[in-house]
Scaffold this active site. Structure first.
Site, mmCIF file in Angstrom:
data_model
loop_
_atom_site.group_PDB
_atom_site.id
_atom_site.type_symbol
_atom_site.label_atom_id
_atom_site.label_comp_id
_atom_site.label_asym_id
_atom_site.label_seq_id
_atom_site.Cartn_x
_atom_site.Cartn_y
_atom_site.Cartn_z
ATOM 1 N N ASP A 357 -7.664 4.619 5.262
ATOM 2 C CA ASP A 357 -7.038 4.027 6.374
ATOM 3 C C ASP A 357 -6.176 2.682 5.345
ATOM 4 O OD1 ASP A 357 -6.332 3.720 9.252
ATOM 5 O OD2 ASP A 357 -6.147 1.766 8.928
ATOM 6 N N ILE A 358 -4.950 2.730 5.442
ATOM 7 C CA ILE A 358 -4.129 1.047 4.181
ATOM 8 C C ILE A 358 -4.593 0.163 5.649
ATOM 9 C CG2 ILE A 358 -2.006 0.704 3.635
ATOM 10 C CD1 ILE A 358 -1.149 3.305 3.530
ATOM 11 N N GLU A 400 -0.988 5.697 8.592
ATOM 12 C CA GLU A 400 -1.327 5.291 7.807
ATOM 13 C C GLU A 400 -2.390 5.398 7.263
ATOM 14 O OE1 GLU A 400 -2.080 1.774 10.507
ATOM 15 O OE2 GLU A 400 -0.395 3.712 10.566
#
Length: 476
Positions: A357-358, A400
């Site tokens: 996950d960004i 994301e």
């Protein structure tokens, strides 16, 4: 009953062959993995006070946007948006009060004049930014060009001359195409069905609509002289909830509810409304029509056959690929996950997954805007593709969030790979003068474990990373 509304105002060939044909026709599938039941989200004291003081939240929707959303004969909100909003309502404590409208234009006006606090399922645009605050996307869907069967594949709409494109009035795609492709003649009409019918009846050359809408409407209305003729990578529907600009606390509450929805829950909801219906709607007569159509096309010569093969190959690729990043999409990754789990169980070999996950991607979108955020995701996908091993499969499973499948890999090796990805992201210049990071959850397959359980453990590990300050790798 699929309505999310608890306060309502008075309303003014079976098997694989079938799946394969459906993929060629519409290129849209979402694979449902599991239905997760999440705990209520944690609200701040200010957010709890807001709900206590303000009571029900007025909601306007598109009353005729099947299967995304509609208002039925009983005055209830139903469809994909309704089911997702029901999850948000249950987890945040927000009570939605549906305000019926005649059409989407009236819903927009009701939002502008204060009759509706929330609009469901809309794209963020500069014009809408003037009076709305937006949540993170609650649903993502690709847009494609829909033309008649004889129209050539559309590589670049800027090269088209003298052609018309039709949109339902008030859509964000109309705004963007008007600005970016002045060579196209813009037509507007009252509904999704009218737009597709105008193309079918030769009153317009094309429309640009969502893959899900195309799948549903072409099947339901029998418009089999239409086809998917191309797509623009940056023209995806990133559908959000729009909240009037005077209610930032309400936006923050709804954002927490949106964040609580898992990709598996979205997949299950879409499958209930679209995928099963599309697959079971094909009968022998339709299969015969498709066969005759292909026979006719084959008779036109080798040149046309070559174009048709390119077109069908593109459609099949679209059905398996995330249109923005060009990575395998969630459906393809989940299908491969099942295959790899079966192989690992039979051979008693290790297998691991990594969920990435960004970190703080909302801030990236706020700084760079929607198109800049898309460019960031494209660059991130490139870094991910270059960092994983040749035996791994990396795909985008939502917003994301990305999933890496690691065959023949134990937990320690997967953690090392996740650290390598984290370091590669930290060392890449996505934005001048800024360092970016990811959080990663790692889980290795246990004997007899299901795909759902494996993903749950990886997701829990990811959650620990976020709770522990992000920019790290956690295993579970």
């Amino acid at each position: 009953m699929k309505s999310i509304v608890t306060h309502r105002r008075p309303a003014g060939p079976t098997g694989w062959g079938r799946v394969r044909i459906a993929a060629i026709l519409v290129g849209v599938f979402l694979f449902a993995v599991r239905s997760a039941t999440a705990e209520p989200v944690a609200l701040s004291p200010d957010e709890k006070a807001y709900l206590a003081v303000h009571g029900p939240v007025t909601l306007c929707v598109d009353p005729d946007w099947v299967p995304f959303e509609s208002i039925n004969a009983r005055g209830e909100h139903e469809g994909i948006a309704a089911d997702l909003l029901r999850l948000v309502a249950r987890r945040t404590g927000v009570v939605f009060d549906l305000v019926p409208t005649r059409d989407w234009d009236e819903s927009l006006e009701a939002s502008k004049d204060g009759r509706c606090q929330v609009l469901s399922f809309l794209n963020k645009t500069p014009a809408r930014d003037e009076w709305l605050l937006f949540t993170e996307p609650i649903f993502n869907d690709s847009n494609v060009f829909i033309t008649r069967e004889e129209h050539p594949f559309i590589d670049d709409p800027a090269g088209l001359a003298g052609e018309s494109i039709v949109f339902p009035r008030g859509t964000s795609m109309e705004e963007r195409v008007r600005a970016e492709y002045p060579n196209l003649g813009i037509l507007t009409t009252d509904s999704e069905m009218d737009a597709l019918s105008m193309v079918s009846d030769r009153k317009a050359d094309m429309t640009m609509r969502s893959l899900i809408i195309a799948a549903y409407t072409i099947k339901k209305e029998g418009l089999f002289n239409l086809k998917i003729a191309g797509r623009l990578p940056n023209y995806a529907n990133n559908l959000r909830l729009g909240v009037v600009g005077t209610q930032p606390v309400l936006r923050d509450i709804l954002d927490k509810g949106v964040a609580s929805i898992t990709p598996q829950e979205r997949g299950r909801i879409v499958n209930e409304h679209v995928a099963i219906n599309v697959q079971t709607g094909l009968d022998k007569a339709l299969v015969l029509k498709i066969g005759l159509a292909f026979a006719l096309v084959a008779g036109l010569g080798l040149a046309w056959n070559y174009k048709l093969k390119k077109y069908n190959a593109e459609l099949m690729r679209l059905s398996r690929t995330d249109l923005l990043t060009d990575l395998p999409n969630r459906r393809q990754v989940m299908a491969r996950l099942d295959e790899e789990l079966g192989r690992a169980s039979r051979s008693h070999r290790p297998f691991s997954v990594i969920i990435l996950d960004i970190d703080h991607f909302t801030a990236v979108n706020d700084r760079l805007g929607h198109q800049g955020g898309d460019r960031f995701l494209i660059a991130f996908a490139r870094v991910l593709r270059e960092t994983v091993r040749s035996c791994d499969l990396a795909g985008r499973i939502g917003g994301e969030e990305f999933l890496v499948l690691c065959p023949e890999t134990d937990q320690g090796q997967a953690a090392q790979l996740a650290e390598r990805i984290r370091a590669a992201v930290a060392g890449h210049a996505f934005e001048p003068g800024r360092r970016h990071s990811i959080s990663a959850g790692v889980a290795a397959l246990l004997p007899g474990e299901t795909a759902d359980a494996l993903l749950c453990r990886a997701d829990d590990a990811l959650y620990r990373c976020k709770e522990g300050g992000r920019d790290k790798v956690c295993v579970l």
